[in-house]
Motif scaffolding. Structure first.
Motif, mmCIF file in Angstrom:
data_model
loop_
_atom_site.group_PDB
_atom_site.id
_atom_site.type_symbol
_atom_site.label_atom_id
_atom_site.label_comp_id
_atom_site.label_asym_id
_atom_site.label_seq_id
_atom_site.Cartn_x
_atom_site.Cartn_y
_atom_site.Cartn_z
ATOM 1 N N ARG A 72 -67.450 28.741 -103.019
ATOM 2 C CA ARG A 72 -68.804 28.410 -102.554
ATOM 3 C C ARG A 72 -69.119 29.125 -101.242
ATOM 4 N NH1 ARG A 72 -68.136 23.373 -102.050
ATOM 5 N NH2 ARG A 72 -68.621 22.885 -104.222
ATOM 6 N N TYR A 73 -68.144 29.119 -100.322
ATOM 7 C CA TYR A 73 -68.379 29.753 -99.018
ATOM 8 C C TYR A 73 -68.556 31.274 -99.173
ATOM 9 C CZ TYR A 73 -67.829 31.123 -94.154
ATOM 10 O OH TYR A 73 -68.050 31.656 -92.919
ATOM 11 N N ILE A 74 -67.747 31.892 -100.021
ATOM 12 C CA ILE A 74 -67.860 33.341 -100.243
ATOM 13 C C ILE A 74 -69.232 33.677 -100.821
ATOM 14 C CG2 ILE A 74 -67.002 35.277 -101.626
ATOM 15 C CD1 ILE A 74 -64.193 33.980 -101.384
ATOM 16 N N LEU A 124 -66.002 37.928 -94.040
ATOM 17 C CA LEU A 124 -65.221 37.125 -94.984
ATOM 18 C C LEU A 124 -63.721 37.422 -94.862
ATOM 19 C CD1 LEU A 124 -67.478 37.198 -98.189
ATOM 20 C CD2 LEU A 124 -67.153 35.325 -96.565
ATOM 21 N N SER A 125 -63.249 37.531 -93.629
ATOM 22 C CA SER A 125 -61.810 37.736 -93.441
ATOM 23 C C SER A 125 -61.068 36.446 -93.774
ATOM 24 C CB SER A 125 -61.515 38.145 -91.995
ATOM 25 O OG SER A 125 -61.759 37.049 -91.117
ATOM 26 N N LEU A 126 -59.788 36.576 -94.046
ATOM 27 C CA LEU A 126 -58.960 35.407 -94.394
ATOM 28 C C LEU A 126 -58.995 34.367 -93.281
ATOM 29 C CD1 LEU A 126 -56.875 34.061 -96.276
ATOM 30 C CD2 LEU A 126 -55.095 35.376 -95.100
ATOM 31 N N LEU A 165 -57.267 36.953 -102.530
ATOM 32 C CA LEU A 165 -58.585 36.578 -102.027
ATOM 33 C C LEU A 165 -59.420 37.822 -101.744
ATOM 34 C CD1 LEU A 165 -60.396 34.243 -101.103
ATOM 35 C CD2 LEU A 165 -59.381 34.445 -98.831
ATOM 36 N N THR A 166 -58.800 38.852 -101.188
ATOM 37 C CA THR A 166 -59.516 40.103 -100.894
ATOM 38 C C THR A 166 -60.082 40.724 -102.172
ATOM 39 O OG1 THR A 166 -58.067 40.531 -99.007
ATOM 40 C CG2 THR A 166 -59.297 42.405 -99.881
ATOM 41 N N GLU A 167 -59.298 40.711 -103.240
ATOM 42 C CA GLU A 167 -59.738 41.254 -104.526
ATOM 43 C C GLU A 167 -60.947 40.487 -105.042
ATOM 44 O OE1 GLU A 167 -59.032 44.036 -107.759
ATOM 45 O OE2 GLU A 167 -58.241 43.882 -105.744
#
Length: 515
Positions: free
Chosen positions: A409-411, A419-421, A447-449
């Protein structure tokens, strides 16, 4: 008791006969040496203790009377029997002067010599008994005096008594030994302390053994030999009784008037043993702070632990727990208060487990926590409780869905932002490492992918439905560099953003679906 004999005679046959051909064992004696003259005898006495000397009176270099004089002046406990071929009154007078036990004329028979030796044995036994009685009397007086000095202020009279008994209280430390067992054998402990003593005086005080370490000169800190002595005593007790000894050591004091203070410091140091791995604690003038109880700061720490555990952030919960123990160790928090606060951590873990529809943490962990003998055992138990909570939570819930849902949801809502870890983890109140592991476990991808795919998907939507330029679309989906955006787009779609847009409009005009 075996009595040690030294045989002294310049005649080889006499010397060997007495040494080798008499059954000395029958009257509890052992010949430990022989000498051919008085000089040799005196050298032997310097190197080895002897109970009875049997010596001829007429010998070269130094005669038997010279041996008797040497023994009388240097080894008064040793008895001397003189053998002589001369019935001379002057010799007898001199022998009496040097406390010679027997003066036997040659030739000497076995029976007469045995009788003389047995008389010497009786005198030695009586002398030893008298010495023991005298020592016991002195010990009793010293114990009484130390008890009085412990319980009352030092007066001039007490100071005089201390000096008369050889107790010089002008530079000393006090160590208090306390057995950890419920039924301690203080007599045995006192005996061990006495036998291991190094310039000390030891006595019993209530349920403690106090040991005064006398110093020749002041020292900046407790000398290593005192600490080593305390460790040796603790090791001996543990080896023979399997029980622990707590040891508290006072600061250095330099007057008998300060003795009460020294004892108080040693006893107070015992309370700091909770923070000592070797159960040996030295008094510090700062002392412990007031009991911690459940202060606002403690409550905030506990709230943070519970919040972190509920949010699956086990790393943060462990970090807060470590911080709590650092404060315990720095302030010497009362051991019971420390255990009470740690009990709250146990109950927090139980609540977290129940909230996740799991069984609470077993009660045996709480029992182990409350029975901890030192801060290190207490911290290990809390670590075990936290680890139990983590392992059982993770095994029961392979994927904590709400974390994934909130992350997605946040992304979705922040594609154009950072949107860094670390940023996402901070927004969700969990640790970056935990977020990364959880997301990968749930989606089988990093997460990056996932973020890149979502951004490219949004970029395709903008390319299809807007007239935005490539760099504008790049910024709209979170890429500050249009060139980097194009390379990422090509990686996932195989063509550049402009090529994608051109093909989309060609397909649209031909009424062909295009993704």
């Amino acid at each position: 008791m075996i009595f040690k004999l030294l045989v002294v005679d310049d005649e080889v046959t006499m010397r060997k006969g007495i040494s080798n051909y008499m059954n000395w064992a029958s009257i509890d004696c052992q010949v430990v040496g022989s000498a051919s003259d008085g000089v040799e005898a005196m050298e032997f006495l310097k190197s080895q203790p002897v109970d009875i000397v049997i010596t001829d009176i007429k010998m070269p270099a130094a005669d038997g009377l010279e041996v008797a004089r040497f023994v009388h002046e240097n080894y008064p406990r040793t008895k001397v029997i003189i053998l002589t071929g001369y019935a001379d009154f002057e010799y007898a007078q001199t022998a009496i002067k040097y406390h010679v036990t027997s003066f036997i004329l040659k030739p000497t028979n076995k029976k007469e010599l045995f009788a003389a030796v047995q008389e010497a044995q009786k005198q030695l036994i009586v002398s030893q008994q008298q010495e023991n009685i005298a020592k016991e009397g002195v010990f009793f007086l010293k114990d009484q005096l130390m008890q009085e000095l412990t319980d009352h202020l030092c007066t001039e009279e007490l100071k005089e008594k201390l000096l008369s008994l050889g107790l010089h209280m002008d530079c000393y430390y006090v160590a208090a030994f306390k057995p950890s067992s419920d039924e301690p054998d203080l007599s045995a402990l006192k005996k061990i302390v006495i036998e291991e003593k190094k310039n000390t005086y030891c006595y019993r005080y209530n349920n403690l053994i106090l040991n005064v370490y006398f110093q020749n000169q002041p020292s900046a800190s407790v000398p290593e030999y005192i600490l080593e002595n305390c460790r040796e005593i603790s090791g001996i007790v543990k080896a023979f009784s399997s029980s622990e000894i707590l040891t508290g050591i006072s600061a250095l004091h330099q007057s008998p008037e300060a003795f009460q203070t020294a004892v108080s410091e040693a006893i107070q140091a015992l309370t700091h043993n909770f923070y000592s791995e070797q159960n040996i604690s030295v008094f510090h003038t700062a002392g412990p702070e007031e009991p911690a109880e459940l202060s606002v700061e403690n409550s905030l720490d506990l709230y943070q632990i519970e919040s972190s555990l509920n949010n699956w952030d086990f790393q943060e919960a462990a970090s807060v727990s470590s911080h709590i123990f650092s404060k315990f160790k720095t302030s010497f928090t009362n051991s019971q208060d420390a255990k009470n606060i740690c009990s709250q951590i146990y109950y927090i873990c139980c609540r977290v487990m129940v909230k996740k529809e799991l069984d609470p943490v077993p009660i045996l962990y709480l029992e182990k926590l409350l029975g901890s003998r030192d801060i290190f055992a207490l911290e290990n138990t809390v670590t075990e409780i936290m680890e139990y909570t983590r392992e059982n939570s993770m095994s029961a819930h392979a994927v904590p869905n709400y974390i994934i849902e909130n992350t997605i949801r946040y992304i979705s809502q922040n594609l154009a932002g950072n949107l860094s870890l670390d940023v996402i983890a901070q927004e969700l109140h969990i640790s970056p490492s935990h977020l990364s592991r959880t997301f990968k476990k749930a989606t089988s991808g990093s997460l990056t992918e996932y973020i890149n795919k979502e951004r490219i998907s949004k970029a395709k939507e903008l390319l299809q439905n807007t007239n935005l330029l490539t760099y504008e679309i790049a910024e709209a989906v979170g890429y500050k560099d249009a060139t980097y955006f194009s390379s990422i787009f090509r990686k996932y779609e195989g063509i550049s953003p402009s090529e994608y847009k051109a093909k989309f409009f060609v397909a649209q005009s031909s009424h062909i679906p295009y993704n």
